[in-house]
Design a protein around this motif. Structure first.
Motif, PDB file in Angstrom:
ATOM      1  N   UNK A  75       0.921  -1.105  -0.120  1.00  0.00           N
ATOM      2  CA  UNK A  75      -0.011  -0.050  -0.039  1.00  0.00           C
ATOM      3  C   UNK A  75       0.877   1.084  -0.040  1.00  0.00           C
ATOM      4  N   UNK A  76       2.012   1.279   0.748  1.00  0.00           N
ATOM      5  CA  UNK A  76       2.858   2.470   0.959  1.00  0.00           C
ATOM      6  C   UNK A  76       3.408   2.638  -0.325  1.00  0.00           C
ATOM      7  N   UNK A  77       3.918   1.501  -1.309  1.00  0.00           N
ATOM      8  CA  UNK A  77       4.638   1.689  -2.401  1.00  0.00           C
ATOM      9  C   UNK A  77       3.658   2.338  -3.534  1.00  0.00           C
ATOM     10  N   UNK A  78       2.507   1.433  -3.439  1.00  0.00           N
ATOM     11  CA  UNK A  78       1.427   2.301  -4.465  1.00  0.00           C
ATOM     12  C   UNK A  78       1.215   3.681  -4.299  1.00  0.00           C
ATOM     13  N   UNK A  79       1.121   4.207  -3.224  1.00  0.00           N
ATOM     14  CA  UNK A  79       0.882   5.594  -2.942  1.00  0.00           C
ATOM     15  C   UNK A  79       2.195   6.455  -3.315  1.00  0.00           C
ATOM     16  N   UNK A  80       3.301   5.881  -3.036  1.00  0.00           N
ATOM     17  CA  UNK A  80       4.706   6.518  -3.567  1.00  0.00           C
ATOM     18  C   UNK A  80       4.778   6.337  -5.012  1.00  0.00           C
ATOM     19  N   UNK A  81       3.761   5.774  -5.912  1.00  0.00           N
ATOM     20  CA  UNK A  81       3.963   5.672  -7.345  1.00  0.00           C
ATOM     21  C   UNK A  81       4.576   4.508  -7.950  1.00  0.00           C
ATOM     22  N   UNK A  82       4.904   3.526  -6.904  1.00  0.00           N
ATOM     23  CA  UNK A  82       5.512   2.214  -7.427  1.00  0.00           C
ATOM     24  C   UNK A  82       4.447   0.908  -7.318  1.00  0.00           C
ATOM     25  N   UNK A  83       3.849   1.131  -8.519  1.00  0.00           N
ATOM     26  CA  UNK A  83       2.513   0.019  -8.339  1.00  0.00           C
ATOM     27  C   UNK A  83       2.924  -1.276  -8.920  1.00  0.00           C
ATOM     28  N   UNK A  84       2.311  -2.374  -8.188  1.00  0.00           N
ATOM     29  CA  UNK A  84       2.391  -3.761  -8.723  1.00  0.00           C
ATOM     30  C   UNK A  84       3.818  -4.247  -8.535  1.00  0.00           C
ATOM     31  N   UNK A  85       4.500  -3.869  -7.613  1.00  0.00           N
ATOM     32  CA  UNK A  85       5.843  -4.150  -7.259  1.00  0.00           C
ATOM     33  C   UNK A  85       5.887  -5.455  -6.298  1.00  0.00           C
ATOM     34  N   UNK A  86       6.574  -6.410  -6.862  1.00  0.00           N
ATOM     35  CA  UNK A  86       6.696  -7.688  -5.947  1.00  0.00           C
ATOM     36  C   UNK A  86       7.937  -7.514  -5.121  1.00  0.00           C
ATOM     37  N   UNK A  87       7.801  -7.232  -3.792  1.00  0.00           N
ATOM     38  CA  UNK A  87       8.885  -7.024  -2.849  1.00  0.00           C
ATOM     39  C   UNK A  87       9.509  -8.472  -2.294  1.00  0.00           C
ATOM     40  N   UNK A  88      10.610  -8.607  -2.868  1.00  0.00           N
ATOM     41  CA  UNK A  88      11.251 -10.129  -2.473  1.00  0.00           C
ATOM     42  C   UNK A  88      12.075  -9.639  -1.572  1.00  0.00           C
ATOM     43  N   UNK A  89      12.674 -10.876  -0.979  1.00  0.00           N
ATOM     44  CA  UNK A  89      13.720 -10.793   0.181  1.00  0.00           C
ATOM     45  C   UNK A  89      15.115 -11.106  -0.755  1.00  0.00           C
ATOM     46  N   UNK A  90      16.263 -10.403  -0.140  1.00  0.00           N
ATOM     47  CA  UNK A  90      17.608 -10.720  -0.683  1.00  0.00           C
ATOM     48  C   UNK A  90      18.280 -11.800  -0.005  1.00  0.00           C
ATOM     49  N   UNK A  91      19.366 -12.204  -0.228  1.00  0.00           N
ATOM     50  CA  UNK A  91      20.139 -13.110   0.188  1.00  0.00           C
ATOM     51  C   UNK A  91      20.332 -13.325   1.821  1.00  0.00           C
ATOM     52  N   UNK A  92      20.156 -12.066   2.368  1.00  0.00           N
ATOM     53  CA  UNK A  92      20.226 -11.644   3.741  1.00  0.00           C
ATOM     54  C   UNK A  92      19.001 -11.457   4.354  1.00  0.00           C
ATOM     55  N   UNK A  93      17.852 -11.939   3.823  1.00  0.00           N
ATOM     56  CA  UNK A  93      16.645 -12.049   4.015  1.00  0.00           C
ATOM     57  C   UNK A  93      15.835 -10.642   4.237  1.00  0.00           C
TER      58      UNK A  93
END
Length: 252
Positions: A75-93
């Motif tokens: 929801x935060x990313x959508x409002x900041x203009x970054x829509x439909x972003x899949x927020x994945x974890x890196x190797x360090x989680x």
């Protein structure tokens, strides 16, 4: 009738933006309550959130916490203009935020939080802002109050002796003060780790002061993490609390 899984969703400003001489960016914070009894794996598809492989063997509580955290981040990313972003974890989680976004997620038993800042790729620096940072990190944490029965066992892992005696003089139950310092140091770690790329301990920072009336605190690093984040550097943060938990945040 079951409660909806996500409820009491709200947006708010980031209280600590600009507090540590970093640039003021566009940012937003969100929080929600979630009901573990209403959790189902199918909700990942409902909310268009990826189900990570490392959750397949996780207990239901961990799955619910993860989903709620990713929901508020979405929801935060959508409002900041970054829509439909899949927020994945890196190797360090740690979450891998979009380019020009810094963020932080936290949760406890029934509450999930996310704060994120949109960072401009270029900065115009005037003479009076030369000391300001051109990069930033954000740390956000929420902790349920530590039980009174646990504090004698765990405080030496969180506090130095000077901090311990300092907390004894403050007009709040020691278990709540210990929770506050624990959470503040967690927020500091979350803000600094992406910038320094190394782990550090609770005892590598100390509480300098804390005001229960203003909801502000100050921490100081006790070891060098990088040329910029060196021993002796201080960081201001904010906190607020309920009868169940405390929330802290730092932007630096």
């Amino acid at each position: 009738m079951k409660l909806p899984f996500i409820r009491n969703f709200t947006f708010s400003a980031i209280a600590t933006a600009g507090m540590n001489k970093q640039y003021l960016y566009s940012g937003l914070q969100a929080r929600c309550h979630f009901d573990i009894d209403s959790y189902q794996d199918a909700l990942f598809d409902t909310y268009h959130i990826s189900f990570p492989h490392n959750l397949h063997k996780a207990v239901l509580k961990r799955r619910a916490e993860f989903l709620a955290g990713r929901f508020v981040a979405q929801q935060v990313l959508n409002v900041l203009g970054v829509k439909n972003f899949r927020l994945e974890n890196g190797a360090d989680r740690a979450p891998q935020w979009p380019v020009n976004i810094i963020g932080s997620i936290s949760h406890n038993d029934d509450t999930a939080l996310c704060a994120a800042l949109l960072i401009s790729p270029a900065h115009t620096v005037s003479a009076d802002t030369l000391s300001a940072k051109t990069s930033s990190g954000i740390g956000l944490d929420i902790e349920s109050w530590l039980p009174v029965t646990k504090v004698a066992e765990i405080w030496p892992n969180i506090l130095g002796k000077k901090e311990y005696f300092q907390l004894q003089t403050m007009p709040w139950p020691f278990n709540q003060l210990l929770t506050l310092v624990f959470s503040a140091k967690e927020s500091l770690f979350k803000a600094l780790y992406p910038q320094v790329g190394c782990y550090f301990d609770f005892l590598d920072a100390c509480l300098l002061n804390c005001s229960l009336s203003t909801g502000c605190f100050e921490l100081q690093l006790l070891r060098d993490l990088s040329p910029e984040f060196h021993a002796g550097r201080c960081f201001q943060g904010c906190f607020n609390y309920t009868d169940k938990d405390v929330q802290t945040s730092i932007v630096c």
